[in-house]
Design a protein around this motif. Sequence first.
Motif, mmCIF file in Angstrom:
data_model
loop_
_atom_site.group_PDB
_atom_site.id
_atom_site.type_symbol
_atom_site.label_atom_id
_atom_site.label_comp_id
_atom_site.label_asym_id
_atom_site.label_seq_id
_atom_site.Cartn_x
_atom_site.Cartn_y
_atom_site.Cartn_z
ATOM 1 N N ILE A 76 0.863 -1.183 0.000
ATOM 2 C CA ILE A 76 0.000 0.000 0.000
ATOM 3 C C ILE A 76 0.893 1.224 0.000
ATOM 4 O O ILE A 76 1.996 1.200 0.570
ATOM 5 N N GLU A 77 0.454 2.288 -0.682
ATOM 6 C CA GLU A 77 1.255 3.502 -0.826
ATOM 7 C C GLU A 77 0.449 4.711 -0.397
ATOM 8 O O GLU A 77 -0.772 4.794 -0.638
ATOM 9 N N TYR A 78 1.147 5.655 0.258
ATOM 10 C CA TYR A 78 0.528 6.877 0.757
ATOM 11 C C TYR A 78 1.380 8.075 0.345
ATOM 12 O O TYR A 78 2.610 7.989 0.278
ATOM 13 N N SER A 79 0.721 9.182 0.124
ATOM 14 C CA SER A 79 1.415 10.461 0.200
ATOM 15 C C SER A 79 1.353 10.886 1.652
ATOM 16 O O SER A 79 0.363 10.617 2.347
ATOM 17 N N PHE A 80 2.390 11.532 2.153
ATOM 18 C CA PHE A 80 2.425 11.809 3.587
ATOM 19 C C PHE A 80 3.268 13.026 3.888
ATOM 20 O O PHE A 80 4.045 13.510 3.049
ATOM 21 N N SER A 81 3.097 13.519 5.114
ATOM 22 C CA SER A 81 3.953 14.576 5.652
ATOM 23 C C SER A 81 4.317 14.192 7.069
ATOM 24 O O SER A 81 3.514 13.593 7.799
ATOM 25 N N LEU A 82 5.543 14.522 7.478
ATOM 26 C CA LEU A 82 6.048 14.163 8.795
ATOM 27 C C LEU A 82 6.549 15.403 9.504
ATOM 28 O O LEU A 82 7.393 16.142 8.969
ATOM 29 N N GLY A 83 5.996 15.649 10.709
ATOM 30 C CA GLY A 83 6.440 16.776 11.503
ATOM 31 C C GLY A 83 7.742 16.489 12.218
ATOM 32 O O GLY A 83 8.227 15.355 12.256
ATOM 33 N N GLY A 84 8.309 17.525 12.831
ATOM 34 C CA GLY A 84 9.585 17.400 13.513
ATOM 35 C C GLY A 84 9.441 17.005 14.962
ATOM 36 O O GLY A 84 8.353 16.673 15.446
ATOM 37 N N PRO A 85 10.550 17.076 15.723
ATOM 38 C CA PRO A 85 10.534 16.664 17.136
ATOM 39 C C PRO A 85 9.549 17.457 17.982
ATOM 40 O O PRO A 85 8.980 16.923 18.935
ATOM 41 N N SER A 86 9.347 18.740 17.657
ATOM 42 C CA SER A 86 8.443 19.564 18.463
ATOM 43 C C SER A 86 6.997 19.100 18.374
ATOM 44 O O SER A 86 6.180 19.419 19.244
ATOM 45 N N THR A 87 6.652 18.352 17.337
ATOM 46 C CA THR A 87 5.275 17.840 17.176
ATOM 47 C C THR A 87 5.178 16.355 17.501
ATOM 48 O O THR A 87 4.166 15.718 17.203
ATOM 49 N N ASN A 88 6.239 15.815 18.104
ATOM 50 C CA ASN A 88 6.309 14.364 18.332
ATOM 51 C C ASN A 88 6.215 13.598 17.017
ATOM 52 O O ASN A 88 5.620 12.532 16.948
ATOM 53 N N PHE A 89 6.831 14.170 15.979
ATOM 54 C CA PHE A 89 6.912 13.554 14.656
ATOM 55 C C PHE A 89 5.514 13.156 14.157
ATOM 56 O O PHE A 89 5.264 12.013 13.761
ATOM 57 N N THR A 90 4.616 14.119 14.184
ATOM 58 C CA THR A 90 3.232 13.893 13.752
ATOM 59 C C THR A 90 3.197 13.492 12.276
ATOM 60 O O THR A 90 3.841 14.108 11.425
ATOM 61 N N LEU A 91 2.400 12.446 11.986
ATOM 62 C CA LEU A 91 2.300 11.904 10.632
ATOM 63 C C LEU A 91 0.895 12.129 10.097
ATOM 64 O O LEU A 91 -0.105 11.925 10.801
ATOM 65 N N GLN A 92 0.795 12.559 8.816
ATOM 66 C CA GLN A 92 -0.476 12.666 8.115
ATOM 67 C C GLN A 92 -0.390 11.854 6.827
ATOM 68 O O GLN A 92 0.591 11.970 6.072
ATOM 69 N N LEU A 93 -1.410 11.024 6.577
ATOM 70 C CA LEU A 93 -1.400 10.090 5.455
ATOM 71 C C LEU A 93 -2.579 10.323 4.524
ATOM 72 O O LEU A 93 -3.652 10.753 4.959
ATOM 73 N N SER A 94 -2.359 9.954 3.265
ATOM 74 C CA SER A 94 -3.441 9.934 2.277
ATOM 75 C C SER A 94 -3.155 8.784 1.313
ATOM 76 O O SER A 94 -2.146 8.797 0.595
ATOM 77 N N ARG A 95 -4.031 7.776 1.325
ATOM 78 C CA ARG A 95 -3.807 6.586 0.510
ATOM 79 C C ARG A 95 -3.857 6.921 -0.973
ATOM 80 O O ARG A 95 -4.745 7.634 -1.439
ATOM 81 N N MET A 96 -2.882 6.366 -1.717
ATOM 82 C CA MET A 96 -2.825 6.578 -3.161
ATOM 83 C C MET A 96 -3.194 5.312 -3.928
ATOM 84 O O MET A 96 -3.978 5.339 -4.861
#
Length: 456
Positions: A347-367
Amino acid sequence: MKILPVLLFLAPLALPAGADKDFFSVGSAGSHETKSRFAMLDDVRILANGLLQLGHGLKDFVHKTKGQMNDIFQKLYIFDRSFYELSLQTSEIKEEEELLRQTTARLQINNEEIKNLSQEMNLKIEDLIQNKIQLQEQVWGLEDKVTKLAIIQPSVQETEEISSLKAFVEQQDNDIKQLLKIVEDQHVQLDRQHNQIIELEDKVNHIELQELLENSFTGEQQEPETIPSAVHKPTARTYRADGAAADCTALYHSGVQASGVYTIQPNGSEAFNVYCEMKFGTSWTVIQKRVDGSLDFNQTWDAYANGFGDLNEEFWLGLNKIYSITKQGNYLLRIELQDWRGNRRHIEYSFSLGGPSTNFTLQLSRMSGSIPNALPEHEELRFSTASDSNCPENHLGGWWHSECEETNLNGKYVTPRSRGRLERGKGLYWKPKKGRYYLLKSTKIMIHPTDLKSFD
């Protein structure tokens, strides 16, 4: 008791020659009355020795019986735990679960009966010990009386006491035989219970096999493996002006086209090693890999931040390193899964990853992919480990959660052949929100840039 007649027969032969001389030296030594007295003394000695030997034999038997009872109690304790675990394991199975519950209930009833029998046996053994103590005291008293009989003629009362003691010994012998019969019955019941446990284990193993088939990818329609559209055509060079590669894709387009461990240096970051996998005419940066459970993923926050494991085997690259790569541009996240029957899905996603200040918050969108999605989309998923998570303790390993989802590719590695029912929530599962569990044998998570211009 069988040796008593033999001893009585051999006793006259064992009399010393000097005793005969002394006996016949008396004035009327050959009288029938005097012979009767010494014959009685010999009989009493033989009886006393026989009773003493019997007392020692009873003592040894009691010790052996107590040892056997301890072994029986240990086995019963093991059986108790086995029944309890099996009753928990079979509670989630449907039609076969009902049959197993009934079997477990019957075994528990049998176990209670055996416990009651064991308690009765223990009480009887305690009574036997007390009787043995009394017998020893009487034997000691008899030894004193026998010593006196060598000098004076035994009285009628002492003769009655000897007869009473003999009757008591015979009663003890009968009690021991009854105890042995109870022990034999106990062994028969234990053998029957052991056979029932073996049958139950066979049924559980059969159910495990069915569960393994149910938790495989069999039946899921597999999409053909296609090259992700984001990596079809590179639009620019993939290495920086200073010659340092930003990621594995940059290395590939600079001429390195074999899978392996290489050193990269993302923009604004120190250099570090990564595993690059050549795939679809390009190279992917692998950030997680699990193949056999040889590495414990139940690690601390610092370990997940910095990375752990062997890049050539099982490993987690590290949140700081992953962030230093992905902050350079837009990236594609690809997850590859394999079940225990060798079926592969992705499975593949487009995603964004936050830094240490956000506890490396992840946002996903399935492609795209060949398996239903099991990770929340368009939500901020904060990374957490078992020690700092609000999820139950059985969510082992660090992962991105929003509501303690059951999918955790960094969870505890379990195999379908381990004894007992697999513990969901502790294993390596892919669990869609409205789908069944997929028990996984191996996982791999990789990233690839979607816009190569960002690396010019």
